[in-house]
Design an enzyme around this catalytic site. Sequence first.
Site, mmCIF file in Angstrom:
data_model
loop_
_atom_site.group_PDB
_atom_site.id
_atom_site.type_symbol
_atom_site.label_atom_id
_atom_site.label_comp_id
_atom_site.label_asym_id
_atom_site.label_seq_id
_atom_site.Cartn_x
_atom_site.Cartn_y
_atom_site.Cartn_z
ATOM 1 N N LYS A 114 -30.791 27.519 -96.723
ATOM 2 C CA LYS A 114 -30.227 28.853 -97.005
ATOM 3 C C LYS A 114 -31.325 29.806 -97.469
ATOM 4 C CE LYS A 114 -25.347 27.895 -97.775
ATOM 5 N NZ LYS A 114 -24.193 28.008 -98.670
ATOM 6 N N LYS A 195 -25.510 22.719 -86.538
ATOM 7 C CA LYS A 195 -24.090 22.563 -86.883
ATOM 8 C C LYS A 195 -23.370 23.913 -86.770
ATOM 9 C CE LYS A 195 -24.104 23.566 -91.731
ATOM 10 N NZ LYS A 195 -23.500 23.567 -92.976
ATOM 11 N N LYS A 198 -20.453 29.463 -90.268
ATOM 12 C CA LYS A 198 -20.020 30.865 -90.274
ATOM 13 C C LYS A 198 -21.230 31.787 -90.140
ATOM 14 C CE LYS A 198 -16.558 29.358 -93.421
ATOM 15 N NZ LYS A 198 -16.220 29.199 -94.825
HETATM 16 P P1 AMP Z 1 -17.942 25.751 -96.513
HETATM 17 O O1 AMP Z 1 -17.374 26.724 -95.555
HETATM 18 O O2 AMP Z 1 -19.449 25.697 -96.469
HETATM 19 O O3 AMP Z 1 -17.384 25.889 -97.897
HETATM 20 O O4 AMP Z 1 -17.486 24.308 -96.001
HETATM 21 C C1 AMP Z 1 -16.177 23.799 -96.189
HETATM 22 C C2 AMP Z 1 -16.121 22.365 -95.702
HETATM 23 O O5 AMP Z 1 -16.343 22.292 -94.302
HETATM 24 C C3 AMP Z 1 -17.201 21.470 -96.351
HETATM 25 O O6 AMP Z 1 -16.624 20.204 -96.627
HETATM 26 C C4 AMP Z 1 -18.231 21.327 -95.264
HETATM 27 O O7 AMP Z 1 -18.956 20.120 -95.364
HETATM 28 C C5 AMP Z 1 -17.369 21.338 -94.008
HETATM 29 N N1 AMP Z 1 -18.118 21.830 -92.828
HETATM 30 C C6 AMP Z 1 -18.719 23.039 -92.695
HETATM 31 N N2 AMP Z 1 -19.303 23.155 -91.484
HETATM 32 C C7 AMP Z 1 -19.071 21.981 -90.834
HETATM 33 C C8 AMP Z 1 -19.403 21.474 -89.522
HETATM 34 N N3 AMP Z 1 -20.080 22.212 -88.639
HETATM 35 N N4 AMP Z 1 -18.986 20.226 -89.200
HETATM 36 C C9 AMP Z 1 -18.265 19.476 -90.080
HETATM 37 N N5 AMP Z 1 -17.917 19.893 -91.316
HETATM 38 C C10 AMP Z 1 -18.305 21.122 -91.690
#
Ligand code: AMP
Length: 319
Positions: A114, A195, A198
């Site tokens: 990040k 991966k 957003k």
């Molecule tokens: P966040 O939006 O970063 O708060 O992520 C929310 C959840 O989604 C967390 O458990 C992340 O590990 C999971 N996550 C985010 N991006 C991915 C991805 N590309 N593949 C699998 N899990 C994801």
Amino acid sequence: MKKVIVSGIQPTGEMHIGNYLGAVKNWVDLQNDAQYDRFFFIPDWHSMTIDYEPATKQRLIKNLVRDLLALGIDPKKSTLFVQSHIPEHLELCWNFLTVTPMSELEKMTQFKDKAAKHVENVNVGLFTYPVLMAADILMYKSMIVPAGEDQVQHVELARVIAKKFNNKFGTTFPEPKAMLTEVPRVMSLTESNKKMSKSGGDKSCVFVADSPDIIATKIRKAVTDEQGVQNLLELVKLFDVSTLTYAHLKKDFDAGALKNVELKDTLAELIAAAFADFRNRKEEISDAEVAAVLETGRARARAIAQQTMEEVRIKTGLR
Ligand code: AMP
């Protein structure tokens, strides 16, 4: 005694199928298991560590709660709340900051990623983010954190912090473990070796709330290098409830006869169908329902957080 599960999703934009397959789907499935007590939350404090427009934050939070409810998070089975509604998280975070070695935080790959992505805004909050996350988890004495692969290192740090705190002040916290789904890492549509995220831009993600037309447009534009085709085929496997469509496409793929357009159109249809009920349910959820769910969640989470903090204040000698 029930095992406690804690997990969160940041209000930084629309929920994508990576969030869903990597985390939220597991949250919904775990609701039917009586051995768990579940806490799911929206980490709005975490989301402040990257640049954002303050006027949009409340809309993002409410939208995410509507997504979670429409996807099947049931407030009767799970405690759903907003992180900043529970001020004790910050108090516990401070306690943890005093037992966390700098060198442990310097190892965090998500901070490095990040920081490289947001060079103009490498703030201290981004650096200490995993310590607040340890507070989110340990506040409820959670042992299980269902999350995507990108969070595993942070959960390991929460174990280190729990151990350090317990050694210094007496046993207080369990040592949590991450629980991964069968798809801990869903890949981007536009960069096949990254991966889905957003921050990768709208075209790189399929959002759970995308209309069938938008899903089709995004998938049609997905990259089809060798890895890209593999990624799309993997998604077909995940969204094909019947498994017949996947078997058919895989056979063609193995024979070198699979056309990219067939792969893409089939995948777009499967994803659109998987979220059809969700789209209808989401429309029916009012702001009043969201507010009521969050108030119930706040009251339950806060009562536990207050107990944990009272214990921590006594153990640390502050009371
Ligand atoms: P966040 O939006 O970063 O708060 O992520 C929310 C959840 O989604 C967390 O458990 C992340 O590990 C999971 N996550 C985010 N991006 C991915 C991805 N590309 N593949 C699998 N899990 C994801």
